[in-house]
Design an enzyme around this catalytic site. Structure first.
Site, short mmCIF file in Angstrom:
data_model
loop_
_atom_site.label_atom_id
_atom_site.label_comp_id
_atom_site.label_asym_id
_atom_site.label_seq_id
_atom_site.Cartn_x
_atom_site.Cartn_y
_atom_site.Cartn_z
N MET A 1 -8.08 7.97 -2.08
CA MET A 1 -9.29 8.32 -1.33
C MET A 1 -9.67 9.75 -1.67
O MET A 1 -8.82 10.64 -1.72
CB MET A 1 -9.02 8.20 0.18
CG MET A 1 -8.54 6.82 0.61
SD MET A 1 -8.17 6.77 2.37
CE MET A 1 -7.44 5.14 2.49
N ASP B 1 -3.60 3.24 -2.96
CA ASP B 1 -4.84 3.58 -2.24
C ASP B 1 -5.19 5.04 -2.49
O ASP B 1 -4.47 5.94 -2.04
CB ASP B 1 -4.64 3.36 -0.72
CG ASP B 1 -4.82 1.90 -0.34
OD1 ASP B 1 -4.01 1.39 0.45
OD2 ASP B 1 -5.77 1.26 -0.84
N MET C 1 -11.03 4.43 -3.64
CA MET C 1 -12.05 4.61 -2.61
C MET C 1 -12.64 6.00 -2.85
O MET C 1 -12.34 6.99 -2.16
CB MET C 1 -11.42 4.49 -1.21
CG MET C 1 -11.06 3.04 -0.88
SD MET C 1 -9.90 2.85 0.46
CE MET C 1 -8.36 3.03 -0.45
N HIS D 1 -6.49 1.01 -6.12
CA HIS D 1 -7.68 0.78 -5.29
C HIS D 1 -8.35 2.13 -5.08
O HIS D 1 -7.89 2.94 -4.27
CB HIS D 1 -7.26 0.15 -3.95
CG HIS D 1 -8.40 -0.02 -3.01
ND1 HIS D 1 -8.21 -0.27 -1.66
CD2 HIS D 1 -9.74 0.04 -3.19
CE1 HIS D 1 -9.40 -0.37 -1.08
NE2 HIS D 1 -10.34 -0.19 -1.98
N SER E 1 0.83 -1.21 0.00
CA SER E 1 0.00 0.00 0.00
C SER E 1 0.86 1.26 0.00
O SER E 1 1.90 1.32 0.66
CB SER E 1 -0.91 0.01 1.23
OG SER E 1 -1.49 1.29 1.40
N ASP F 1 -7.22 -7.18 1.71
CA ASP F 1 -6.66 -5.84 1.94
C ASP F 1 -7.05 -5.28 3.30
O ASP F 1 -8.21 -4.96 3.55
CB ASP F 1 -7.18 -4.92 0.83
CG ASP F 1 -6.61 -3.54 0.90
OD1 ASP F 1 -7.13 -2.64 0.21
OD2 ASP F 1 -5.63 -3.33 1.66
N HIS G 1 0.19 -1.05 -4.39
CA HIS G 1 -1.26 -0.95 -4.12
C HIS G 1 -1.57 0.52 -3.89
O HIS G 1 -1.32 1.08 -2.81
CB HIS G 1 -1.61 -1.79 -2.88
CG HIS G 1 -3.08 -1.81 -2.58
ND1 HIS G 1 -3.99 -2.60 -3.25
CD2 HIS G 1 -3.79 -1.10 -1.66
CE1 HIS G 1 -5.19 -2.40 -2.74
NE2 HIS G 1 -5.11 -1.49 -1.78
N MET H 1 -12.10 -6.56 1.42
CA MET H 1 -11.60 -5.69 2.49
C MET H 1 -11.66 -6.44 3.82
O MET H 1 -12.71 -6.97 4.20
CB MET H 1 -12.42 -4.41 2.57
CG MET H 1 -12.30 -3.48 1.37
SD MET H 1 -10.61 -3.02 0.97
CE MET H 1 -10.11 -2.13 2.44
C1 DX5 Z 1 -7.59 0.81 3.65
C2 DX5 Z 1 -6.71 0.50 2.45
C3 DX5 Z 1 -5.73 -0.59 2.70
C4 DX5 Z 1 -4.80 -0.30 3.88
C5 DX5 Z 1 -3.75 -1.34 4.05
O1 DX5 Z 1 -8.63 1.65 3.25
O2 DX5 Z 1 -7.49 0.12 1.34
O3 DX5 Z 1 -4.97 -0.83 1.51
O4 DX5 Z 1 -4.22 0.93 3.70
O5 DX5 Z 1 -2.93 -0.89 5.10
P1 DX5 Z 1 -2.70 -1.82 6.38
O6 DX5 Z 1 -1.93 -3.03 5.85
O7 DX5 Z 1 -1.88 -0.95 7.31
O8 DX5 Z 1 -4.04 -2.17 6.90
ZN ZN Z 2 -6.44 -0.68 -0.35
#
Ligand code: DX5
Ligand code: ZN
Length: 218
Positions: free
Chosen positions: A37, A35, A68, A66, A8, A177, A33, A139
């Site tokens: 948001m 992330d 969000m 990913h 991530s 994840d 990965h 998730m």
């Molecule tokens: C949460 C993310 C994950 C998360 C993973 O919304 O989608 O990818 O950041 O981080 P850890 O491994 O610290 O949970």
């Molecule tokens: Zn994620």
């Protein structure tokens, strides 16, 4: 075949990502990965898809994006040149027709399409489209933040998706994840996960290579 490891971006400063992921590539990880948001689908905000597209050329690893975000199709053009997996949340769409259409739009861009199922979303919500996608993102924490505790209830979901793909001879990847570490990774793989995401477990490890190796199960 050994499971894949996707690290991530959340634990890292955006400006440090190219350097950090070059180090991680040398340590043998398989994907970044990403992330992303938008502060609307989830309260937190990260770097934007445009910012990611501007540094993608300096990252020599496939991008497992990913999203969000409330409107995942808004970023198709900007990410179509750099994303390998384009994963968005099923919760963004109210009905199967809309979800179908979104999947088709991603596939028309030549991207691998992933559908993410949040912690409290039932698997039935995406059953009808499982035969159209390349990846299911299960998730194991509530989407929106790193560093949360792994929720064991997600193991049942992984098992369900593994049974479903065996029953219908499908070949989507199962990615898990959230809160993954050396203690719970084996159960995820046993249930059928092919790709594990790690944020804090690897990023905070004293020895990243040891942490990464502990996430490679078979
Ligand atoms: C949460 C993310 C994950 C998360 C993973 O919304 O989608 O990818 O950041 O981080 P850890 O491994 O610290 O949970
Ligand atoms: Zn994620």
């Amino acid at each position: 075949m050994a499971n894949k490891i996707s690290i991530s971006t959340l634990p890292f400063e955006f400006k440090d990502m190219p350097y950090k992921f070059e180090k991680l590539r040398e340590l043998g990880v398989d994907y970044v990965h990403c992330d992303i948001m938008d502060g609307a689908f989830v309260p937190n905000k990260t770097y934007t898809p445009k910012m990611l597209s501007e540094i993608a050329g300096n990252i020599n690893l496939p991008l497992d994006v990913h999203l969000m975000v409330e409107n995942p199709l808004d970023y198709l053009d900007i990410l179509s040149k750099c994303a390998t997996y384009y994963t968005f949340h099923c919760e963004c769409f109210n009905d199967k027709k809309e979800l179908d259409n979104a999947i088709n739009q991603v596939k028309n861009k030549g991207l691998k399409v992933g559908i993410a199922v949040d912690l409290n979303t039932e698997v039935i919500c995406i059953e009808a489209i499982l035969n159209k996608i390349d990846l299911v993102l299960v998730m194991s924490v509530k989407a929106g933040a790193g560093g949360q505790k792994f929720d064991e209830n997600s193991l049942e979901k992984i098992k369900y998706f593994d049974n479903y793909r065996k029953q219908y001879n499908l070949n989507y990847q199962i990615e898990v994840d959230g809160g993954i570490n050396g203690d719970n990774v084996a159960k995820c793989i046993q249930m059928g996960a092919n790709i594990v995401v790690s944020g804090s477990y690897v990023a905070k490890a004293k020895d990243m290579q040891v942490a990464i190796n502990s996430l490679r199960i078979n």
